[in-house]
Motif scaffolding. Structure first.
Motif, PDB file in Angstrom:
ATOM      1  N   MET A 137       0.825  -1.202   0.000  1.00 36.14           N
ATOM      2  CA  MET A 137       0.000   0.000   0.000  1.00 36.14           C
ATOM      3  C   MET A 137       0.861   1.255   0.000  1.00 36.14           C
ATOM      4  N   ASN A 138       2.173   1.092   0.165  1.00 39.82           N
ATOM      5  CA  ASN A 138       3.063   2.241   0.166  1.00 39.82           C
ATOM      6  C   ASN A 138       3.707   2.488  -1.189  1.00 39.82           C
ATOM      7  N   PRO A 142      -0.648   3.451  -6.271  1.00 35.79           N
ATOM      8  CA  PRO A 142      -1.761   2.514  -6.481  1.00 35.79           C
ATOM      9  C   PRO A 142      -2.065   2.349  -7.964  1.00 35.79           C
ATOM     10  N   GLN A 143      -1.243   1.590  -8.661  1.00 34.89           N
ATOM     11  CA  GLN A 143      -1.400   1.484 -10.111  1.00 34.89           C
ATOM     12  C   GLN A 143      -0.795   0.210 -10.667  1.00 34.89           C
ATOM     13  N   VAL A 144      -1.216  -0.124 -11.896  1.00 40.76           N
ATOM     14  CA  VAL A 144      -0.535  -1.147 -12.692  1.00 40.76           C
ATOM     15  C   VAL A 144      -0.032  -0.474 -13.968  1.00 40.76           C
TER      16      VAL A 144
END
Lengths: 251, 251, 251, 251
Positions: free
Chosen positions: C54-55, C58-60
């Motif tokens: 979570m650090n 937040p992506q692909v």
């Protein structure tokens, strides 16, 4: 070591029968806090617990005797003349972040569930951005069936489209009440939002008085404060009339 | 994996009898840190534990030998001539967020409770925004009964209204002491708040000396540093007088 | 639901004997990442695990075939010609907050302890703010005894006062190594800090080569990239000389 | 008290057979939300659960009847004419921080795993920064084998270098699907990114229609909204032609 979001310290654990909960924390115009503090005072409420949190400012305040007090919310208990138990939450702080507000609401909800709370009432201000001549009390409810009862106490319901969100404890606690199947509503005094508004809180106290059958509302102090604000703002906004004729131009 | 907020590493676990705790972390004018570090030094305190935290800056500092040291707070132990055990917390960091400060205070409190700490003393600066001619030490207490004893050591208590909050470790640790029923107080040297203020810390050291019956306070080093600041600020703020007559205009 | 900071997914669990750990994540001038990626490549390292957090952002990211890849750090394994097992951590991300960096370092440390890691080596850049004519490799160590060995590989140690902090994974992992009693050090190539600096990373690869007895370092690619930067920056900073006489004014 | 990131409240627990999951939360141009909401509506989906989170705004919204609704994401269930179960996630919010988005994706993933989800489909917008004349649907996949099937539904795949990241729920959920070995893909309608873009969402609905064998797509409403935007932007960007001759200069 594990992170503890909140610390609850009980002075005593009163035996309460299906208490009603009233939230009276700071908010728009402090309308809810002033009304709730006043209603708690006239019911001679007593503090029974303090809630400390990493989501309050990290400080203690020394009082006039240099005795410190840690940032907290407090739980107070009162019983109405008709025998209804009430839990108030009072204090000078709300959580300082969105996440913090949610966590605090969860922690408070957990306490309320342990007390088999029968109703959740949150008090707030309804900010209009304009000076209010005559105050109203508006409501928002967890289920439509509550509106008829509230109307009987003088609460009005704004027509039309979805309204602005009710933020912080006043919103989250009725939201969590709703999802736990507890009758919940917020009553809001309208206020400009620019000042601490004792006048607006009088309306909330009157609604609470009718709701709980409390007749002596001891409103003198609030009315005095309300008049001070009225005078102050009238002075600030009323032009010095040059003559009676000109005055009409300003309405 | 679970989040661990703090890591405590013990070099040793000294046997301590109802120790008094003294907090000496950085703060306004570094008054508390300087006083606490000095008092620990003259008592020949020894480090016994380090506390690492996600709430400190994420870094290591290489020393003059290029040996690294991780950002930490440290626990030190000393015994006074009269046989009183003291735990100091020392370091270069406080938590970097409000939430982080609360969590660190909780973690420290847990350690103190495990040591049956008898008193919690926090050291701080009292920022006045003005240059101080003659320093004072002010107190804030967890219960009013402590004031008489502290007055005997030269601590003064400001009259009047609630004071500005005591923020960070100096506030939270006495707050948590208070809610755990431990005698707790903060003593603060007044300081402008604009400079590292060794002069202000001297007052704190003298109070600690009286409190713990320590007579040799070895203040020369602090006094030398204090004189440097006095000379520097006098030079900066004293106008060059053109003549005696003109001088009066500047007070 | 409980919060999970990191998710570790293993492709395989290689049997490793007291592996050495090498950190090669992005940082100043990407010096450490480039050197570590290169050294892993010439040792024909293989990926065996991915660490999601979570650090991380937040992506692909879809690759050239539109197959996605989630933001991650990866663990790779190699064995040197002399039979020494190495674990590399590689990737395009470090934790995006100070707290996140600490938590990631804890999570990585936990994995390393489970592998009985014998040494922790972090690779970094040492930012100087100035263009570097001749590169050096500087070291910072968890204990002074390591310096003699490192000097033998060409690592230098800066004299004098405490240095600037080593931040992020390069600092935290040797800090956590130190407090767990594991020999740990950071080696840093000096770099202006303004560019991706392949030239600086060559120095780190040479140190690693000596340390692990790897002779074929295949530096051609890095040297080509380094020359490109040198030519680019020389062009940008070299004034067009009007005549030989004037040139001396520019050094 | 322990921190709970999310609260899931079930209205019912439908029995679903290897459902496909479709994410339809707000994002670029709201393309994915509009398409997913439309597809859920034509399949007569029913809500079966609500997900509340500390990562949503801390508020309730009173509706046109003054009945409150807490910020939430909702799970809806539908069955296609061919008997395929689908779970939709719908709502007006995504997590308000990067960490919050990751945690929400984890919480949703946990629910999906408990339902033995067979496929994860996320819907999004592909922002181009330019007005789109003719809309396309682009895909990104958890494994290359999926591309052939998707091409059959009219999904295109952009050639060349790694693409811009797919952020938020649309990215994280297919990322977590991938690392859990579940076939996952994102389909994106291209959009300027400056407007709510119903026109772009039509493309997504058509792909979903082919994928699930749904023929009646009831696109009239979306087409009307799309035309409104086209007219509005054409008016804003088309210069008043002075004469036919000049017009050619503007293409």
């Amino acid at each position: 070591m594990e992170k503890m979001e909140s610390i609850v310290k009980y002075d005593s654990k009163p035996l309460l029968k299906n208490p009603v909960f009233i939230e009276a924390l700071p908010g728009i115009g402090n309308v809810g806090k002033i009304a709730g503090d006043h209603f708690a005072t006239i019911l001679k409420a007593e503090k029974f617990a303090s809630l400390y949190s990493m989501n309050f400012p990290p400080q203690v305040i020394p009082d006039e005797n240099n005795v410190i007090k840690m940032a907290s919310n407090e739980l107070w208990h009162a019983r109405t003349p008709a025998g209804q138990d009430i839990i108030f939450i009072r204090g000078d702080y709300q959580g300082s972040t969105p996440e913090g507000q949610f966590i605090l609401a969860q922690d408070i909800m957990e306490i309320l569930l342990s007390y088999d709370v029968s109703r959740i009432i949150t008090l707030g201000g309804y900010g209009t951005g304009q000076m209010i001549k005559e105050h109203h009390v508006y409501g928002a409810v967890s289920k439509a069936e509550l509106k008829e009862e509230l109307s009987g106490y003088g609460v009005e319901f704004l027509p039309g489209e979805p309204k602005a969100g009710i933020i912080g404890a006043a919103g989250l606690l009725i939201g969590m009440g709703q999802i736990n199947g507890i009758e919940s509503f917020c009553i809001m005094g309208d206020t400009s939002g620019y000042f601490i508004d004792h006048g607006s809180s009088i309306g909330l106290v009157k609604v609470l008085g009718k709701m709980f059958g409390v007749e002596e509302l001891e409103l003198e102090g609030l009315e005095t404060e309300a008049r001070k604000l009225t005078e102050l703002t009238e002075k600030a906004t009323t032009p010095e009339p040059e003559s009676k004729e000109n005055l009409s131009y300003f309405g």
